[in-house]
Design a protein around this motif. Structure first.
Motif, PDB file in Angstrom:
ATOM      1  N   ARG A  25     -37.255  35.739 -25.730  1.00 21.56           N
ATOM      2  CA  ARG A  25     -38.261  36.796 -25.933  1.00 21.56           C
ATOM      3  C   ARG A  25     -37.583  38.078 -26.416  1.00 21.56           C
ATOM      4  NH1 ARG A  25     -40.910  41.042 -23.311  1.00 21.56           N
ATOM      5  NH2 ARG A  25     -43.112  41.177 -23.868  1.00 21.56           N
ATOM      6  N   THR A  26     -36.424  38.381 -25.860  1.00 22.23           N
ATOM      7  CA  THR A  26     -35.662  39.545 -26.302  1.00 22.23           C
ATOM      8  C   THR A  26     -35.265  39.397 -27.772  1.00 22.23           C
ATOM      9  OG1 THR A  26     -34.842  39.952 -24.070  1.00 22.23           O
ATOM     10  CG2 THR A  26     -33.578  40.920 -25.871  1.00 22.23           C
ATOM     11  N   HIS A  27     -34.858  38.205 -28.158  1.00 26.40           N
ATOM     12  CA  HIS A  27     -34.532  37.950 -29.571  1.00 26.40           C
ATOM     13  C   HIS A  27     -35.749  38.214 -30.450  1.00 26.40           C
ATOM     14  CE1 HIS A  27     -31.211  34.865 -28.321  1.00 26.40           C
ATOM     15  NE2 HIS A  27     -30.896  36.105 -28.002  1.00 26.40           N
ATOM     16  N   MET A  28     -36.894  37.693 -30.022  1.00 24.96           N
ATOM     17  CA  MET A  28     -38.124  37.885 -30.780  1.00 24.96           C
ATOM     18  C   MET A  28     -38.436  39.372 -30.939  1.00 24.96           C
ATOM     19  SD  MET A  28     -42.000  36.566 -29.871  1.00 24.96           S
ATOM     20  CE  MET A  28     -42.121  37.619 -28.439  1.00 24.96           C
ATOM     21  N   GLU A  57     -31.566  17.704 -22.575  1.00 19.07           N
ATOM     22  CA  GLU A  57     -31.353  17.122 -23.901  1.00 19.07           C
ATOM     23  C   GLU A  57     -32.342  17.735 -24.893  1.00 19.07           C
ATOM     24  OE1 GLU A  57     -29.455  12.717 -23.001  1.00 19.07           O
ATOM     25  OE2 GLU A  57     -31.634  12.929 -22.931  1.00 19.07           O
ATOM     26  N   SER A  58     -33.558  17.991 -24.424  1.00 19.84           N
ATOM     27  CA  SER A  58     -34.554  18.674 -25.264  1.00 19.84           C
ATOM     28  C   SER A  58     -34.125  20.110 -25.551  1.00 19.84           C
ATOM     29  CB  SER A  58     -35.926  18.663 -24.596  1.00 19.84           C
ATOM     30  OG  SER A  58     -36.416  17.357 -24.499  1.00 19.84           O
ATOM     31  N   VAL A  59     -33.533  20.773 -24.563  1.00 24.67           N
ATOM     32  CA  VAL A  59     -33.010  22.132 -24.778  1.00 24.67           C
ATOM     33  C   VAL A  59     -31.948  22.093 -25.864  1.00 24.67           C
ATOM     34  CG1 VAL A  59     -31.669  24.011 -23.755  1.00 24.67           C
ATOM     35  CG2 VAL A  59     -33.535  22.967 -22.449  1.00 24.67           C
ATOM     36  N   LEU A  60     -30.998  21.169 -25.752  1.00 25.09           N
ATOM     37  CA  LEU A  60     -29.923  21.057 -26.739  1.00 25.09           C
ATOM     38  C   LEU A  60     -30.477  20.788 -28.129  1.00 25.09           C
ATOM     39  CD1 LEU A  60     -26.966  20.946 -27.589  1.00 25.09           C
ATOM     40  CD2 LEU A  60     -26.935  18.535 -26.824  1.00 25.09           C
ATOM     41  N   GLU A  61     -31.412  19.870 -28.224  1.00 32.28           N
ATOM     42  CA  GLU A  61     -32.025  19.548 -29.512  1.00 32.28           C
ATOM     43  C   GLU A  61     -32.729  20.777 -30.100  1.00 32.28           C
ATOM     44  OE1 GLU A  61     -35.845  16.936 -30.745  1.00 32.28           O
ATOM     45  OE2 GLU A  61     -34.264  15.811 -29.703  1.00 32.28           O
ATOM     46  N   HIS A  62     -33.412  21.515 -29.256  1.00 29.57           N
ATOM     47  CA  HIS A  62     -34.110  22.712 -29.736  1.00 29.57           C
ATOM     48  C   HIS A  62     -33.105  23.773 -30.187  1.00 29.57           C
ATOM     49  CE1 HIS A  62     -37.370  25.508 -30.312  1.00 29.57           C
ATOM     50  NE2 HIS A  62     -36.667  26.413 -29.642  1.00 29.57           N
ATOM     51  N   GLU A  63     -32.040  23.959 -29.439  1.00 34.74           N
ATOM     52  CA  GLU A  63     -31.022  24.947 -29.825  1.00 34.74           C
ATOM     53  C   GLU A  63     -30.371  24.561 -31.152  1.00 34.74           C
ATOM     54  OE1 GLU A  63     -30.503  27.909 -28.722  1.00 34.74           O
ATOM     55  OE2 GLU A  63     -31.840  27.732 -27.008  1.00 34.74           O
ATOM     56  N   GLN A  64     -30.164  23.269 -31.379  1.00 31.58           N
ATOM     57  CA  GLN A  64     -29.608  22.820 -32.656  1.00 31.58           C
ATOM     58  C   GLN A  64     -30.579  23.123 -33.799  1.00 31.58           C
ATOM     59  OE1 GLN A  64     -28.884  18.780 -31.402  1.00 31.58           O
ATOM     60  NE2 GLN A  64     -26.721  19.190 -30.957  1.00 31.58           N
ATOM     61  N   TYR A  65     -31.861  22.941 -33.550  1.00 29.13           N
ATOM     62  CA  TYR A  65     -32.889  23.283 -34.537  1.00 29.13           C
ATOM     63  C   TYR A  65     -32.860  24.782 -34.853  1.00 29.13           C
ATOM     64  CZ  TYR A  65     -37.511  24.625 -36.188  1.00 29.13           C
ATOM     65  OH  TYR A  65     -38.554  25.202 -36.893  1.00 29.13           O
ATOM     66  N   VAL A  66     -32.769  25.599 -33.801  1.00 28.59           N
ATOM     67  CA  VAL A  66     -32.742  27.052 -33.994  1.00 28.59           C
ATOM     68  C   VAL A  66     -31.486  27.463 -34.762  1.00 28.59           C
ATOM     69  CG1 VAL A  66     -32.652  29.293 -32.812  1.00 28.59           C
ATOM     70  CG2 VAL A  66     -34.179  27.490 -31.963  1.00 28.59           C
ATOM     71  N   THR A  67     -30.354  26.885 -34.397  1.00 29.68           N
ATOM     72  CA  THR A  67     -29.108  27.191 -35.109  1.00 29.68           C
ATOM     73  C   THR A  67     -29.253  26.867 -36.586  1.00 29.68           C
ATOM     74  OG1 THR A  67     -27.767  26.783 -33.150  1.00 29.68           O
ATOM     75  CG2 THR A  67     -26.639  26.666 -35.283  1.00 29.68           C
ATOM     76  N   ASN A  68     -29.824  25.729 -36.886  1.00 29.54           N
ATOM     77  CA  ASN A  68     -30.011  25.332 -38.278  1.00 29.54           C
ATOM     78  C   ASN A  68     -30.923  26.314 -39.010  1.00 29.54           C
ATOM     79  OD1 ASN A  68     -29.609  23.468 -40.501  1.00 29.54           O
ATOM     80  ND2 ASN A  68     -31.755  22.915 -40.204  1.00 29.54           N
ATOM     81  N   ALA A  69     -31.970  26.773 -38.340  1.00 33.12           N
ATOM     82  CA  ALA A  69     -32.877  27.751 -38.954  1.00 33.12           C
ATOM     83  C   ALA A  69     -32.144  29.047 -39.277  1.00 33.12           C
ATOM     84  CB  ALA A  69     -34.071  28.021 -38.042  1.00 33.12           C
ATOM     85  N   TYR A  70     -31.322  29.517 -38.339  1.00 26.51           N
ATOM     86  CA  TYR A  70     -30.552  30.746 -38.581  1.00 26.51           C
ATOM     87  C   TYR A  70     -29.477  30.526 -39.653  1.00 26.51           C
ATOM     88  CZ  TYR A  70     -32.689  33.741 -35.114  1.00 26.51           C
ATOM     89  OH  TYR A  70     -33.579  34.528 -34.430  1.00 26.51           O
ATOM     90  N   ARG A  71     -28.888  29.342 -39.693  1.00 26.78           N
ATOM     91  CA  ARG A  71     -27.886  29.039 -40.723  1.00 26.78           C
ATOM     92  C   ARG A  71     -28.534  29.087 -42.107  1.00 26.78           C
ATOM     93  NH1 ARG A  71     -26.253  24.438 -38.858  1.00 26.78           N
ATOM     94  NH2 ARG A  71     -24.722  25.365 -37.490  1.00 26.78           N
ATOM     95  N   THR A  79     -28.498  40.681 -43.400  1.00 25.70           N
ATOM     96  CA  THR A  79     -27.474  39.683 -43.090  1.00 25.70           C
ATOM     97  C   THR A  79     -26.816  39.971 -41.753  1.00 25.70           C
ATOM     98  OG1 THR A  79     -27.021  39.311 -45.435  1.00 25.70           O
ATOM     99  CG2 THR A  79     -25.308  38.644 -43.897  1.00 25.70           C
ATOM    100  N   VAL A  80     -26.636  41.247 -41.447  1.00 29.52           N
ATOM    101  CA  VAL A  80     -25.957  41.636 -40.207  1.00 29.52           C
ATOM    102  C   VAL A  80     -26.703  41.116 -38.982  1.00 29.52           C
ATOM    103  CG1 VAL A  80     -25.188  43.598 -38.813  1.00 29.52           C
ATOM    104  CG2 VAL A  80     -24.924  43.657 -41.300  1.00 29.52           C
ATOM    105  N   ILE A  81     -27.999  41.330 -38.916  1.00 33.99           N
ATOM    106  CA  ILE A  81     -28.763  40.907 -37.740  1.00 33.99           C
ATOM    107  C   ILE A  81     -28.878  39.381 -37.669  1.00 33.99           C
ATOM    108  CG2 ILE A  81     -31.089  41.093 -38.743  1.00 33.99           C
ATOM    109  CD1 ILE A  81     -31.926  42.284 -35.974  1.00 33.99           C
ATOM    110  N   VAL A  82     -29.039  38.736 -38.814  1.00 35.73           N
ATOM    111  CA  VAL A  82     -29.136  37.278 -38.818  1.00 35.73           C
ATOM    112  C   VAL A  82     -27.800  36.669 -38.380  1.00 35.73           C
ATOM    113  CG1 VAL A  82     -29.499  35.242 -40.272  1.00 35.73           C
ATOM    114  CG2 VAL A  82     -31.003  37.220 -40.507  1.00 35.73           C
ATOM    115  N   LEU A  83     -26.695  37.237 -38.842  1.00 34.98           N
ATOM    116  CA  LEU A  83     -25.378  36.739 -38.447  1.00 34.98           C
ATOM    117  C   LEU A  83     -25.153  36.919 -36.945  1.00 34.98           C
ATOM    118  CD1 LEU A  83     -22.672  35.511 -39.198  1.00 34.98           C
ATOM    119  CD2 LEU A  83     -21.860  37.820 -39.753  1.00 34.98           C
ATOM    120  N   GLU A  84     -25.621  38.023 -36.388  1.00 33.18           N
ATOM    121  CA  GLU A  84     -25.507  38.267 -34.948  1.00 33.18           C
ATOM    122  C   GLU A  84     -26.200  37.155 -34.160  1.00 33.18           C
ATOM    123  OE1 GLU A  84     -27.489  41.472 -31.964  1.00 33.18           O
ATOM    124  OE2 GLU A  84     -26.476  42.304 -33.723  1.00 33.18           O
TER     125      GLU A  84
END
Length: 167
Positions: free
Chosen positions: A51-54, A88-102, A116-121
């Motif tokens: 929520r803080t990220h959002m 395992e669902s948490v891990l899968e979701h975090e991998q999805y989020v990482t891919n979205a940010y990548r 770029t600065v905030i996205v890289l953070e």
């Protein structure tokens, strides 16, 4: 004013964080109901972190005179299986989020160096979030559904102090 394509990208990331918040809150409620109060606490704090990220992304976008478009969030499940299946669902979701940010980072570096600065953070933080989730999954696998081992892991995860803390 922020470019339209940057605004769309940031709104997509806001939506991902919004979904993450509700997903982890649903997982927390589920595990709390199953009396895994430490795991539930960990997930509740993870929900708050998302929520803080959002909110950070919303503040950034509005600070650039952009328009925030909050979309409906899909209803989350009420059952997530065993603690291992849940994380395992948490891990899968975090991998999805990482891919979205990548993907966002790859695109944004070409069109808006300031953003770029905030996205890289956030992309850097995703490395830690994936690692935490993977560690929890691996420990739950070692526990092999043994009640005493699950309770020890539950107790350890319950010691997380804040949304920025690690397991």
């Amino acid at each position: 004013m922020v470019k339209e394509e940057v605004q769309q990208l940031l709104n997509q990331l806001i939506q991902i964080e919004h979904i993450s918040t509700t997903l982890y809150l649903a997982m927390s409620a589920y595990l709390d109901r199953k009396n895994y109060t430490g795991m539930a606490r960990w997930l509740r704090l993870q929900s708050e972190e998302e929520r803080t990220h959002m909110l950070t992304l919303i503040d950034y976008l509005t600070g650039k005179d952009g328009i925030v478009k909050l979309s409906d969030v899909p209803q989350q499940p009420s059952d997530f299986g065993t603690p291992l299946e849940t994380f395992e669902s948490v891990l899968e979701h975090e991998q999805y989020v990482t891919n979205a940010y990548r993907q966002a980072y790859d695109y944004i570096t070409q069109v808006d160096p300031q953003t770029t600065v905030i996205v890289l953070e956030f992309l850097r933080e995703q490395i830690d979030e994936e690692a935490q989730a993977l560690t929890i999954v691996e420990r739950l696998k070692l526990a092999n559904n043994t009640p005493s081992a699950l309770l020890l892991i539950d107790q350890e995860l319950g010691q997380r102090q804040n949304a920025g803390g690690t397991a």
